[in-house]
Scaffold this motif. Structure first.
Motif, mmCIF file in Angstrom:
data_model
loop_
_atom_site.group_PDB
_atom_site.id
_atom_site.type_symbol
_atom_site.label_atom_id
_atom_site.label_comp_id
_atom_site.label_asym_id
_atom_site.label_seq_id
_atom_site.Cartn_x
_atom_site.Cartn_y
_atom_site.Cartn_z
ATOM 1 N N PHE A 158 -9.778 6.542 -12.351
ATOM 2 C CA PHE A 158 -10.271 5.146 -13.150
ATOM 3 C C PHE A 158 -9.759 4.086 -13.263
ATOM 4 O O PHE A 158 -10.246 2.898 -13.267
ATOM 5 C CB PHE A 158 -11.351 5.580 -14.269
ATOM 6 N N GLY A 159 -8.286 4.494 -13.059
ATOM 7 C CA GLY A 159 -8.013 2.917 -12.972
ATOM 8 C C GLY A 159 -8.174 1.528 -12.379
ATOM 9 O O GLY A 159 -8.406 1.648 -11.661
ATOM 10 N N THR A 160 -7.062 0.944 -12.500
ATOM 11 C CA THR A 160 -6.908 -0.109 -11.361
ATOM 12 C C THR A 160 -5.650 -0.310 -10.406
ATOM 13 O O THR A 160 -5.095 -1.841 -9.966
ATOM 14 C CB THR A 160 -7.025 -1.735 -12.059
ATOM 15 N N ALA A 161 -4.697 0.773 -10.444
ATOM 16 C CA ALA A 161 -3.665 0.225 -9.504
ATOM 17 C C ALA A 161 -4.334 1.123 -8.320
ATOM 18 O O ALA A 161 -5.165 1.314 -7.877
ATOM 19 C CB ALA A 161 -2.588 1.796 -9.339
ATOM 20 N N PRO A 162 -3.338 0.741 -7.126
ATOM 21 C CA PRO A 162 -3.433 0.485 -5.853
ATOM 22 C C PRO A 162 -4.618 1.802 -5.469
ATOM 23 O O PRO A 162 -5.687 1.243 -4.485
ATOM 24 C CB PRO A 162 -2.278 0.142 -4.859
ATOM 25 N N ASN A 163 -3.674 2.816 -5.703
ATOM 26 C CA ASN A 163 -4.934 3.938 -4.802
ATOM 27 C C ASN A 163 -5.972 4.784 -5.871
ATOM 28 O O ASN A 163 -5.997 5.320 -5.576
ATOM 29 C CB ASN A 163 -3.593 5.201 -5.336
ATOM 30 N N ASP A 164 -6.211 3.483 -6.800
ATOM 31 C CA ASP A 164 -7.539 4.432 -7.628
ATOM 32 C C ASP A 164 -8.692 3.829 -6.816
ATOM 33 O O ASP A 164 -8.515 3.773 -6.062
ATOM 34 C CB ASP A 164 -7.128 3.707 -8.849
ATOM 35 N N GLY B 238 0.740 -1.177 -0.052
ATOM 36 C CA GLY B 238 0.178 0.063 0.116
ATOM 37 C C GLY B 238 1.080 1.307 -0.344
ATOM 38 O O GLY B 238 0.124 2.216 -0.288
ATOM 39 N N SER B 239 2.446 0.864 0.195
ATOM 40 C CA SER B 239 2.670 2.094 0.013
ATOM 41 C C SER B 239 3.628 1.962 -1.095
ATOM 42 O O SER B 239 3.371 1.053 -1.833
ATOM 43 C CB SER B 239 4.192 2.264 1.258
ATOM 44 N N VAL B 240 3.748 3.389 -2.060
ATOM 45 C CA VAL B 240 4.376 3.306 -3.312
ATOM 46 C C VAL B 240 5.930 3.132 -2.926
ATOM 47 O O VAL B 240 6.408 2.643 -4.072
ATOM 48 C CB VAL B 240 5.280 5.059 -3.852
ATOM 49 N N LEU B 241 6.873 2.804 -2.004
ATOM 50 C CA LEU B 241 7.561 2.419 -1.593
ATOM 51 C C LEU B 241 8.693 1.284 -2.734
ATOM 52 O O LEU B 241 10.045 1.159 -3.318
ATOM 53 C CB LEU B 241 8.618 1.965 0.307
ATOM 54 N N PRO B 242 7.660 0.095 -2.572
ATOM 55 C CA PRO B 242 8.252 -1.155 -3.103
ATOM 56 C C PRO B 242 8.929 -0.658 -4.814
ATOM 57 O O PRO B 242 9.984 -0.821 -4.947
ATOM 58 C CB PRO B 242 7.135 -2.353 -3.553
ATOM 59 N N LYS B 243 8.055 0.160 -5.495
ATOM 60 C CA LYS B 243 7.929 0.707 -7.009
ATOM 61 C C LYS B 243 9.353 1.140 -7.014
ATOM 62 O O LYS B 243 10.176 1.941 -7.319
ATOM 63 C CB LYS B 243 7.093 2.049 -7.359
ATOM 64 N N LEU B 244 9.477 2.178 -6.205
ATOM 65 C CA LEU B 244 10.548 3.495 -6.018
ATOM 66 C C LEU B 244 11.777 2.848 -5.841
ATOM 67 O O LEU B 244 12.715 3.710 -5.779
ATOM 68 C CB LEU B 244 10.375 4.537 -5.302
ATOM 69 N N LEU B 245 12.250 1.893 -4.691
ATOM 70 C CA LEU B 245 13.294 1.525 -4.976
ATOM 71 C C LEU B 245 14.305 1.340 -5.456
ATOM 72 O O LEU B 245 15.767 1.820 -4.926
ATOM 73 C CB LEU B 245 12.856 -0.206 -3.578
ATOM 74 N N PRO B 246 14.346 0.820 -6.698
ATOM 75 C CA PRO B 246 15.302 0.327 -7.177
ATOM 76 C C PRO B 246 15.814 2.074 -7.467
ATOM 77 O O PRO B 246 17.144 2.358 -7.733
ATOM 78 C CB PRO B 246 14.671 -0.016 -8.384
#
Lengths: 304, 304, 304, 304, 304
Positions: free
Chosen positions: B262-268, B18-26
């Protein structure tokens, strides 16, 4: 279909089209050259007491960012309100078409009325862009109605009067009653608000003094920056100063574009596409064939 | 039921999902490595006059925070307006169901009309997510109506026309009078506004130039930071710089997600759950049995 | 009556109840102790190059204040919108009661209808707080209607259908005409909007990523502060750092409370008091005696 | 007539009345004296390591300005919403008077109805200010109606019921029809929203925790400032610090006043003047003579 | 036609007309001279410990920019709301004219009614600017109606009553029915809201304390700036300080102008032009010849 291929975060750093960078490049290169010159003549500057401390520039840069933020908000609000008005136009013409199709005697042939609605949309677009409406009016309207328009200054309003007459005629013919007429009338009121709202945004810019003041302040500030940072940044100063200036100057330029959302600049509203969308959805509602796709120039975003 | 177990303040520091950290880690690790490299080569940097003062970075970091704040507000407004529109959809379909159940001759069997309302909801969801509506339409609608939809581009609008016809038929049959028809009609106008509002948000992003400018500025800034703080922070610099960069980059990433709600991303927005909720409340109003719970994918928040 | 004795500016500095300080004290004491430790070990820190410059902390502290400001605004907006919805509930139930009392045949005994309105209010409160509505429903409704509710998931909506039936029965009996029915119907639409608005706030929190990011950033920042200010503030550092941390942490805690305004935390909305107020004003309108004052728990603000 | 003589920019610097300075002067003098004391004891402070760097104060001062800005916005919004509600009251009572004068049989003597509207206005004012409405009610209403009010807790609402009865009586007498009654009824709904809106602002302050936190933080900050700036500002420190503190403390004080706009403090709304204005415009509409000017106390701004 | 020739970015730096610079020049020159004096007497200042550090000025300058931002927002909102109200006036008078032309018996000669609408517009303009309405009223109205106005304090409201009577007469004559009368009546309600909205903005300024506080703070700050920057900027100080002061003082001056948008200052609303535009569009709707162009004084922006 939204033409917006999601870019990778790294690619996005090098986007050229759709960015304001191309337009601003000459000014930024001028600043860069000037900053290099300042760095060269550092010793001379010191001799004439022309070297500055970075502290007042920090103060002023932040204050300026705050004031730019105000301008940005105001411009974006105008852009977004313009978009909302055209969205309301879509909603309202659909509602009127639905009323024509389902209220009262359904054999009353609403085709003419729906053509009025489409013509109304194109007439508004032409009024806002100061383009010639004649071709579209002749394409869409019965000749008698089209003949009323060339002399009219406020064409959409005159068209709305004709729609009102169509509804009154339907009532006189017994196809609808007073209450159903009132339902049309309420949506006409909304159409009137939409036209006036667009005219308001197109006719009243953000007070001129604001724009002059902020424009002037941003540029003077950027050209004082090299004097302020020549000592603390050394030979990297031209790079850093041009980078900072890019942000300020680009924000001011975007705000300037968004302020008048009905033009044909890259960030302006896609009035051509939206007019065509309204035409398509209304024809679809009336089970009519769609016209051949027209060439659309000057619009960037494509809807649905 | 809201699936949101309130976390202790200390636990909340280590949330991963639920955090955006995983995506940004690299990206952040890349920055960290680069910052370590800068720290190593500190003496070389000084020799080539590449070491910077932290003052301009303070100035620019605050200005950038202001501009990011603008982007965040605009994105969150889009997210929240999308949510409001779906809330209004719930309110309005309930109102229409209540009208069908209580206005005029109550023996007029409003079951079909309520199915139309539910199908309308699913049709809007499928249009916004560019998914195939056929299965839901066939599940919910009488075959004759379902057959109208596959060729239609704006399915919810066509369905609304069918609802209008249902109401006109009820009036023609003497079940309701003109005034009660007008009450339906006003709520149809609102439905039309809801569809158009969703299409507006889905079809018109925040002006592209803004996003390019801010994205570019945030990342360039973060990669200049190590040069600015290498002298004042010493060996803790990579940690502090990565921490600061995390905040800026994460805010930009969240704003990017919320911009298209209106997408399907975690925060949508949880369109699947909300569609099902509307189905349940309408069926409950008509004393009908609820369908078996469907599997919902891509939604995070569960309502009521 | 507003229970809010205006405090002298000096007294207000030492308020304990109603402040979030009690809740945060343990965390702040932890920080204080840690800051004292850092001050003690100052020389060791310097030896291991762990001492930091205060400049990046200034930059980041201001950026963080900006981001916190965004969160605060969003939370307060939710709180205030929740309050507005309950204010609209008061207005709307009063309007419906006035309509029942004055439109059409005034001998139509509106007592039952007014009881429905009161029950509707309590049913909404119980739904939002996930509490059991049975006792209130049995107290307020005729047994036949009360029996409908235990199995219903969306009780206020089912009650609104019953109110619609009451109005239709009045019309069938000739007490009111179609036009007066439409006046009721418009206020029912507003009631529907109120229920859905409350469900929206209760069911859709601020995107989780925002809250995680800001919470994390605030706490990590506060625990890095002592390293940044140990050199410039000396032995007063623990006091100053704890004071700064108090402000940031408290703002985050208040925003967290306000985000869900329908709970029973000290800063949440006084739903119990507001329900009772609606009951009183509706009974007064119908010249009925007021019920005995009930004990209200969990509400802080008392209206009028 | 707006009593606001435009002052020269130089004169405006020395305005005393209408400024919050008089109220704050004792606190500011206290701070000034304390700052002088700190300057005197500078050497002693240094010896005990009590002297502070100005950097953390810069950070915190800006963060505090941001948080104060939030409070200011929220307070001003309440003030301006209160003003809008009273503006809507003016608009709505005028609309109702126009309806009484022009809809249906114009010989139906709308004088009583217009007196109800005026009494409604005064009743709302008295409710919001917790003052005794009896004198105004007896002056404006027929004795039978005035007798209803002393025992009523929500007087404006009871009066609105009486207005509803007047309209129903006009309909029963054949002076107006159902549709014209509905036009009155819609404006009654708006009146109901106005009353509830005012009650909401009067009954629900900004969450107490916010106010306590900001008040506390502003004052502690101001009393730490002398320690932070004693070194960098020298003997001018007390002047500069008092000047800075004046701005923060004054903004907090103004926000505190505006938060409850229905009181009688200098910056509160001119409810007396506005009530009288409504009385005048309604009497003028009905071609009635205006009453003698009453003495108005506690209002500062005079309209039109 | 919008008279706004888009200027090149470089030209825009030297705009004189429409900028607030001319008005502020004397004050800025005074500041410049004073700053030069401070620079001369630098050594003397140091001797008397009157030299200041720039740090507190940075803190305070940013805080001040935040507070100014609040004032700017509030002023611009008033300006833009005033513009919206006049836009709504355009929309609403057009809607009423359309109703008069198309609802019911179209042979009912709506010319008089349309003259009422035009007179209403001019009467509102004169009320807001405190100018004499007699000439316009006599030009536009039948003598009997014009004779009612000189003694009336709220002329637009009295005119609206006359319009209401015209509609009631049309109903009594059988030209329109009750439902069509209700459609007029709803737009009269909106007109009433527009009048009251304008009176609200004209009659209730931003709380006086805010304006005094900010004005005072901006000017004192600017006159302390030379003391703060004399050391860090040297002989360029007077230039930099005057530049910074220009921005703060100009923003305060623009906000002051926009606060009362109905005046005749350069940045105020073009009420003359807008009144004429409404006259033209209404006459065009009724196929009437347009009057000769009048000379317009005091307006800067020209619409469409």
């Amino acid at each position: 279909m939204i033409i917006k291929t999601k870019k990778h975060w790294f690619q996005l750093l090098f986007v050229w089209n759709g960015s304001v960078l191309p337009k601003l490049l000459p000014r930024l290169l001028l600043l860069f050259g000037y900053a290099v010159l300042i760095t060269y003549s550092k010793d001379t500057l010191v001799r004439y007491h022309m070297e500055l401390s970075p502290v007042p520039f920090t103060l002023f840069g932040i204050a300026l960012a705050l004031f730019l933020g105000f301008r940005n908000n105001a411009s974006y609000d105008r852009f977004w309100e313009g978009r909302k008005l055209w969205g309301a136009l879509l909603n309202d013409t659909r509602s009127l078409a639905r009323q024509a199709l389902t209220l009262g005697n359904t054999a009353k042939a609403p085709g003419t009325f729906i053509q009025y609605l489409i013509a109304f949309t194109y007439a508004l677009k032409h009024q806002l862009r100061h383009t010639d409406a004649t071709a579209d009016m002749e394409r869409l309207l019965p000749p008698a109605t089209a003949a009323l328009l060339p002399g009219a200054k406020y064409k959409p309003i005159v068209l709305m009067r004709e729609m009102g007459k169509w509804v009154q005629a339907a009532k006189a013919a017994g196809d609808i009653d007073s209450i159903q007429q009132a339902a049309f009338d309420q949506n006409f009121n909304k159409l009137s608000d939409i036209v006036g709202g667009c005219e308001r945004i197109a006719g009243t810019p953000i007070p001129y003094s604001y724009n002059v003041l902020l424009h002037r302040t941003v540029y003077i500030y950027c050209f004082l920056l090299p004097l302020g940072f020549v000592d603390s940044l050394g030979w990297l100063m031209p790079v850093v100063v041009t980078f900072i200036a890019y942000t300020y100057v680009a924000l001011e330029a975007i705000a300037d574009e968004l302020e008048e959302p009905f033009g044909t600049a890259p960030n302006d509203l896609a009035l051509d596409t939206m007019s065509e969308m309204i035409e398509h959805t209304l024809l679809e509602l009336n089970d009519q064939p769609l016209p051949a796709k027209q060439t659309v120039i000057g619009d960037r975003y494509y809807l649905t």
